[in-house]
Scaffold this motif. Structure first.
Motif, mmCIF file in Angstrom:
data_model
loop_
_atom_site.group_PDB
_atom_site.id
_atom_site.type_symbol
_atom_site.label_atom_id
_atom_site.label_comp_id
_atom_site.label_asym_id
_atom_site.label_seq_id
_atom_site.Cartn_x
_atom_site.Cartn_y
_atom_site.Cartn_z
ATOM 1 N N ALA A 1 60.419 -60.587 21.240
ATOM 2 C CA ALA A 1 60.592 -61.014 20.017
ATOM 3 C C ALA A 1 59.515 -61.047 19.157
ATOM 4 N N ARG B 1 71.947 -62.760 18.036
ATOM 5 C CA ARG B 1 70.283 -62.245 17.980
ATOM 6 C C ARG B 1 69.670 -63.094 19.543
ATOM 7 N N ASP C 1 64.379 -62.583 29.485
ATOM 8 C CA ASP C 1 65.127 -62.995 28.144
ATOM 9 C C ASP C 1 65.731 -63.365 27.933
ATOM 10 N N GLU D 1 69.670 -61.281 10.118
ATOM 11 C CA GLU D 1 71.056 -61.502 11.589
ATOM 12 C C GLU D 1 72.260 -61.652 11.087
ATOM 13 N N TYR E 1 61.653 -57.051 17.785
ATOM 14 C CA TYR E 1 60.759 -56.598 18.565
ATOM 15 C C TYR E 1 59.808 -56.431 18.499
ATOM 16 N N GLN F 1 71.368 -65.885 25.214
ATOM 17 C CA GLN F 1 72.411 -66.612 24.599
ATOM 18 C C GLN F 1 74.252 -66.459 25.384
ATOM 19 N N TYR G 1 68.240 -57.132 19.593
ATOM 20 C CA TYR G 1 66.810 -57.571 19.340
ATOM 21 C C TYR G 1 66.234 -56.799 18.011
ATOM 22 N N ARG H 1 66.635 -64.459 21.032
ATOM 23 C CA ARG H 1 65.337 -64.660 20.301
ATOM 24 C C ARG H 1 64.185 -64.374 21.105
ATOM 25 N N SER H 2 64.476 -65.414 22.392
ATOM 26 C CA SER H 2 63.907 -64.757 22.570
ATOM 27 C C SER H 2 63.565 -63.839 23.964
ATOM 28 N N HIS I 1 63.774 -52.523 16.280
ATOM 29 C CA HIS I 1 65.968 -53.421 15.868
ATOM 30 C C HIS I 1 66.299 -52.416 16.938
ATOM 31 N N GLU J 1 60.340 -62.338 14.188
ATOM 32 C CA GLU J 1 61.048 -61.705 13.321
ATOM 33 C C GLU J 1 61.237 -60.932 12.096
#
Length: 295
Positions: A174, A188, A217, A182, A155, A220, A153, A190-191, A139, A176
């Protein structure tokens, strides 16, 4: 924790061995071309990476070409659009001659040391480790430029040392993880995918190596593509140079860092094994790799 076993099964979806091999082949090609230019004394534009099948295609199914973004003596940066998004995939080919591959590799992996040399890190923790493959779930929370929120992240990373082919590989993706839901404090990501191949000029313990980094990545953001590209294109060289300087500092000041090469992760091309039961997993501090001093 048995449900987490799938996180550590590096099947074809998680780690495509063909992609790793293509990256190694691409690095060899770039090395050969760069070496030819240097030996001939001719200054030429460096070769572009070969287009690879990595899911980056336009609407007609044609792969996007690589575009040169930065061309320095020991640092080449390319990018290409990711179809259907405002994002790019990036590729870096670089060289360092004043540190060893082992030192550079270990400094990247040592989470405790990174907290000291990377001022952007807010949090960086190993959430879980698989003792069979050496894979780890992490994390990572990092500052983003104001006024954006910090990003976090989750991953999984896997590292491999192939002594026969004289290469080292570090791959992150990445994932979960139920232990890291979250948080409203962070955005967060995610990619996220990162793949680095390190190829020594001589050996793992002698100064000098080339590296090939492929990265993408989705941070966002609401900014247009050129803004995000500028942030990544300027931030990536800065991060790599900070990583280089941290490696030099570890070498010259004999700072202790973990020696990940002495542990036994899977080799490139070997088949990933399923995770052991949770009772056999070890936390970061329970039984870590041996420590060495850089001479």
């Amino acid at each position: 924790m048995a449900a987490l076993a799938g996180v550590f099964v590096w099947d074809e979806e998680r780690i495509r061995e063909e992609e790793l091999q293509r990256s190694i082949d691409e690095m060899k090609r770039l090395e050969e071309m760069s070496g030819m230019f240097r030996s001939s004394g001719v200054e030429r534009h460096p070769p572009e990476p070969k287009t690879q099948t990595e899911g980056i295609e336009d609407s007609g199914g044609k792969e996007q070409p690589w575009e040169m973004v930065m061309d320095k003596n020991h640092f080449k940066l390319w990018r290409r659009p990711i179809s259907g998004t405002h994002l790019y995939q990036y590729r870096v080919f670089g060289t360092y001659t004043d540190v060893t591959p082992r030192q550079f590799f270990n400094v990247q992996l040592d989470t405790e040391y990174r907290k000291k040399w990377d001022a952007l890190v807010i949090k960086l923790e190993v959430i879980e480790r698989d003792v069979v493959s050496g894979s780890e779930v992490l994390h990572w929370v990092t500052h983003f430029p104001y006024p954006m929120y910090s990003r976090d992240y989750v991953y999984v990373r896997r590292y491999s040392v192939d002594e026969e082919n004289n290469v080292m590989v570090l791959v992150s993706r990445a994932v979960e993880h139920p232990s890291v839901p979250e948080s409203p404090e962070f955005v967060r990501v995610r990619s996220y995918e990162s793949q680095m191949v390190i190829r020594p000029h001589k050996s793992f313990d002698e100064n000098g190596f080339d590296y090939l980094l492929t990265y993408s990545d989705n941070p966002q953001t609401v900014f247009p593509r050129y803004c995000v590209s500028w942030m990544v294109s300027s931030g990536m060289p800065d991060f790599l140079e900070k990583l280089h300087m941290a490696t030099l500092k570890a070498k010259n000041m004999e700072i202790k860092v973990k020696d990940y090469i002495s542990s036994k992760p899977l080799e490139v091309g070997s088949e990933a094994k399923a995770a052991t039961p949770s009772s056999e997993r070890k936390s970061e501090g329970s039984c870590g790799p041996a420590r060495i001093e850089y001479a």
